[in-house]
Design a protein around this motif. Structure first.
Motif, mmCIF file in Angstrom:
data_model
loop_
_atom_site.group_PDB
_atom_site.id
_atom_site.type_symbol
_atom_site.label_atom_id
_atom_site.label_comp_id
_atom_site.label_asym_id
_atom_site.label_seq_id
_atom_site.Cartn_x
_atom_site.Cartn_y
_atom_site.Cartn_z
ATOM 1 N N LEU A 1 0.835 -1.208 0.000
ATOM 2 C CA LEU A 1 0.000 0.000 0.000
ATOM 3 C C LEU A 1 0.869 1.257 0.000
ATOM 4 C CD1 LEU A 1 -2.684 1.532 0.299
ATOM 5 C CD2 LEU A 1 -2.507 1.170 2.781
ATOM 6 N N LEU A 2 1.875 1.281 0.865
ATOM 7 C CA LEU A 2 2.745 2.454 0.954
ATOM 8 C C LEU A 2 3.561 2.647 -0.314
ATOM 9 C CD1 LEU A 2 3.885 2.012 4.655
ATOM 10 C CD2 LEU A 2 2.513 3.899 3.740
ATOM 11 N N LEU A 3 3.946 1.541 -0.940
ATOM 12 C CA LEU A 3 4.679 1.634 -2.202
ATOM 13 C C LEU A 3 3.790 2.259 -3.271
ATOM 14 C CD1 LEU A 3 7.475 0.896 -3.340
ATOM 15 C CD2 LEU A 3 6.476 -1.251 -4.141
ATOM 16 N N ALA A 4 2.517 1.864 -3.286
ATOM 17 C CA ALA A 4 1.573 2.430 -4.253
ATOM 18 C C ALA A 4 1.346 3.923 -3.990
ATOM 19 C CB ALA A 4 0.245 1.674 -4.187
ATOM 20 N N VAL A 5 1.234 4.288 -2.717
ATOM 21 C CA VAL A 5 1.037 5.699 -2.361
ATOM 22 C C VAL A 5 2.274 6.508 -2.736
ATOM 23 C CG1 VAL A 5 0.703 7.318 -0.455
ATOM 24 C CG2 VAL A 5 -0.589 5.178 -0.514
ATOM 25 N N ALA A 6 3.459 5.947 -2.477
ATOM 26 C CA ALA A 6 4.706 6.631 -2.839
ATOM 27 C C ALA A 6 4.777 6.850 -4.344
ATOM 28 C CB ALA A 6 5.906 5.818 -2.358
ATOM 29 N N HIS A 7 4.297 5.854 -5.113
ATOM 30 C CA HIS A 7 4.270 6.000 -6.570
ATOM 31 C C HIS A 7 3.316 7.119 -6.977
ATOM 32 C CE1 HIS A 7 4.227 4.966 -10.811
ATOM 33 N NE2 HIS A 7 2.901 4.852 -10.762
ATOM 34 N N ALA A 8 2.139 7.152 -6.322
ATOM 35 C CA ALA A 8 1.159 8.197 -6.643
ATOM 36 C C ALA A 8 1.683 9.583 -6.278
ATOM 37 C CB ALA A 8 -0.149 7.919 -5.899
ATOM 38 N N MET A 9 2.517 9.651 -5.245
ATOM 39 C CA MET A 9 3.091 10.924 -4.819
ATOM 40 C C MET A 9 4.384 11.253 -5.573
ATOM 41 S SD MET A 9 2.484 10.603 -0.669
ATOM 42 C CE MET A 9 3.165 12.235 -0.313
ATOM 43 N N ARG A 10 4.719 10.393 -6.534
ATOM 44 C CA ARG A 10 5.918 10.571 -7.361
ATOM 45 C C ARG A 10 7.197 10.654 -6.519
ATOM 46 N NH1 ARG A 10 3.722 14.934 -11.931
ATOM 47 N NH2 ARG A 10 1.979 13.629 -12.659
ATOM 48 N N THR B 1 8.254 6.097 5.948
ATOM 49 C CA THR B 1 7.193 5.211 6.416
ATOM 50 C C THR B 1 7.300 3.838 5.763
ATOM 51 O OG1 THR B 1 5.764 7.154 6.626
ATOM 52 C CG2 THR B 1 4.709 5.003 6.706
ATOM 53 N N PHE B 2 7.549 3.833 4.462
ATOM 54 C CA PHE B 2 7.693 2.567 3.728
ATOM 55 C C PHE B 2 8.868 1.755 4.267
ATOM 56 C CE2 PHE B 2 9.874 0.392 0.145
ATOM 57 C CZ PHE B 2 8.944 -0.628 -0.045
ATOM 58 N N SER B 3 9.968 2.421 4.567
ATOM 59 C CA SER B 3 11.141 1.703 5.082
ATOM 60 C C SER B 3 10.831 1.019 6.401
ATOM 61 C CB SER B 3 12.315 2.673 5.260
ATOM 62 O OG SER B 3 12.108 3.550 6.347
ATOM 63 N N THR B 4 10.023 1.675 7.232
ATOM 64 C CA THR B 4 9.626 1.086 8.512
ATOM 65 C C THR B 4 8.777 -0.153 8.299
ATOM 66 O OG1 THR B 4 9.714 3.181 9.714
ATOM 67 C CG2 THR B 4 8.298 1.470 10.614
ATOM 68 N N ALA B 5 7.752 -0.032 7.461
ATOM 69 C CA ALA B 5 6.859 -1.166 7.206
ATOM 70 C C ALA B 5 7.632 -2.343 6.620
ATOM 71 C CB ALA B 5 5.741 -0.741 6.262
ATOM 72 N N LEU B 6 8.526 -2.058 5.693
ATOM 73 C CA LEU B 6 9.309 -3.119 5.060
ATOM 74 C C LEU B 6 10.231 -3.792 6.068
ATOM 75 C CD1 LEU B 6 9.953 -4.502 2.373
ATOM 76 C CD2 LEU B 6 11.739 -2.781 2.006
ATOM 77 N N SER B 7 10.866 -3.009 6.919
ATOM 78 C CA SER B 7 11.787 -3.565 7.907
ATOM 79 C C SER B 7 11.060 -4.449 8.912
ATOM 80 C CB SER B 7 12.506 -2.424 8.633
ATOM 81 O OG SER B 7 13.421 -2.921 9.571
ATOM 82 N N VAL B 8 9.911 -4.001 9.390
ATOM 83 C CA VAL B 8 9.122 -4.803 10.329
ATOM 84 C C VAL B 8 8.676 -6.101 9.672
ATOM 85 C CG1 VAL B 8 6.971 -4.892 11.649
ATOM 86 C CG2 VAL B 8 8.354 -2.813 11.672
ATOM 87 N N THR B 9 8.291 -6.026 8.407
ATOM 88 C CA THR B 9 7.847 -7.213 7.676
ATOM 89 C C THR B 9 8.971 -8.240 7.548
ATOM 90 O OG1 THR B 9 6.300 -5.853 6.402
ATOM 91 C CG2 THR B 9 6.814 -8.030 5.527
ATOM 92 N N VAL B 10 10.148 -7.780 7.186
ATOM 93 C CA VAL B 10 11.295 -8.685 7.045
ATOM 94 C C VAL B 10 11.636 -9.340 8.375
ATOM 95 C CG1 VAL B 10 13.767 -8.789 6.556
ATOM 96 C CG2 VAL B 10 12.254 -7.468 5.058
ATOM 97 N N LEU B 11 11.655 -8.548 9.444
ATOM 98 C CA LEU B 11 11.989 -9.097 10.756
ATOM 99 C C LEU B 11 10.927 -10.101 11.210
ATOM 100 C CD1 LEU B 11 14.102 -8.944 12.965
ATOM 101 C CD2 LEU B 11 12.771 -7.136 14.058
ATOM 102 N N ALA B 12 9.655 -9.818 10.929
ATOM 103 C CA ALA B 12 8.580 -10.758 11.277
ATOM 104 C C ALA B 12 8.710 -12.039 10.471
ATOM 105 C CB ALA B 12 7.219 -10.112 11.034
ATOM 106 N N GLY B 13 9.133 -11.914 9.204
ATOM 107 C CA GLY B 13 9.346 -13.105 8.385
ATOM 108 C C GLY B 13 10.448 -13.988 8.950
#
Length: 303
Positions: free
Chosen positions: A57-66, A188-200
């Motif tokens: 979701l954040l990646l898509a928002v970042a794309h929309a925000m260029r 924000t995206f970096s945080t979500a990605l980092s938490v996801t990797v650590l949870a994995g």
């Protein structure tokens, strides 16, 4: 301080406070959905799946925000450090939560504004008057009255929870020093990605279970609130005075009380109502104290 700079500071403080309060509301909504789903899924799997949704979701928002052309900024040392602080803070807090009453863990975690204010004084030389310190301490007292921790289960996990609180405060401190040219959405995206990797990675040591479509839908909804909370928290910590904005984390507890009544019919007792009153009073005082009067023009100055 000039009139223009004083007005700019007041505007920044106002944005920071509103972003913090909205962010806390988003986190409470996320926690409510996650608490429901956690009854049927292991924690690591839940956090991982929610993180995948949030990252996409954040990646898509970042794309929309260029903002994607600046994606390489995720390699910035301070962005990486912040993401690591957040990842380990999440895992540390959840691990302690599994072994502590939720009231005790919540009370410890709500000490974050105290640490942030201390960091703001030491690292950024913010001037924090005695009144604001008293208001922050009053707010924390209100938190204790609302959650009413028993203290019976305090053990080594309480210290682990305190460590998670320090990590959260360190994350917010790091947010403050990140280059302003790096978009908040990418942080924000970096945080979500980092938490996801650590949870994995955490999930490699736990058994996974089949996921129902209902659980997928609830986690997807939780990821929206989580993403909003991450973003708003980042915005709040990049604006205004940290020592003024940080105490408005306490609003999260007020949202939790309201949601607890709306969803589960939980009614606060007399001590909890007293705590809520202290929280509101402390917040109003901090806001009032943050309004610095504009300097008077010097006699004879040009109009």
């Amino acid at each position: 301080m000039t009139t223009d700079s004083a007005q700019a500071l007041r505007a920044a403080n106002r944005r920071g406070v509103l972003a913090m309060a909205a962010g806390m509301a988003s986190f409470v909504a996320n926690d409510t959905l996650v608490k429901y789903v956690s009854q049927g899924l292991p924690s690591s799997e839940l956090i991982f799946l929610r993180g995948v949704f949030a990252s996409l979701l954040l990646l898509a928002v970042a794309h929309a925000m260029r903002a994607l052309p600046q994606l390489r900024s995720l390699g910035d040392r301070r962005v990486v450090v912040r993401a690591l602080f957040d990842s380990f803070a999440t895992v540390t807090y959840l691990t302690s939560l599994f072994h502590l009453p939720i009231a005790d863990a919540t009370a410890i975690n709500m000490a974050t504004p105290l640490f942030i204010t201390l960091f703001a004084v030491v690292a950024f030389k913010e001037r924090v008057g005695a009144g604001r310190w008293v208001a922050i301490a009053t707010g924390f007292t209100g938190v204790l009255l609302v959650v009413q921790p028993t203290g019976a289960a305090f053990n080594a996990y309480a210290l682990l929870c305190l460590g998670g609180t320090l990590l959260h405060a360190s994350r917010d401190l790091t947010t403050r020093v990140i280059d302003r040219r790096i978009p908040s959405i990418l942080i924000t995206f970096s945080t979500a990605l980092s938490v996801t990797v650590l949870a994995g990675i955490w999930g490699l040591f736990q058994a996974w279970q089949a996921v129902t479509w209902q659980q997928v839908g609830l986690l997807a909804a939780a990821s929206v609130f989580l993403s909003g909370g991450y973003f708003l928290l980042t915005v709040s910590m990049r604006a205004g005075e940290m020592s003024l904005i940080a105490p408005f984390r306490y609003t999260g507890l007020l949202f939790a009380v309201v949601l607890g009544y709306a969803v589960w019919g939980d009614v606060p007792n007399a001590l909890a109502w007293a705590g809520i009153a202290l929280l509101v009073a402390a917040g109003l005082y901090i806001l009032h104290g943050g309004r610095r009067p504009a300097p008077k023009p010097e006699i004879g100055a040009a109009a």
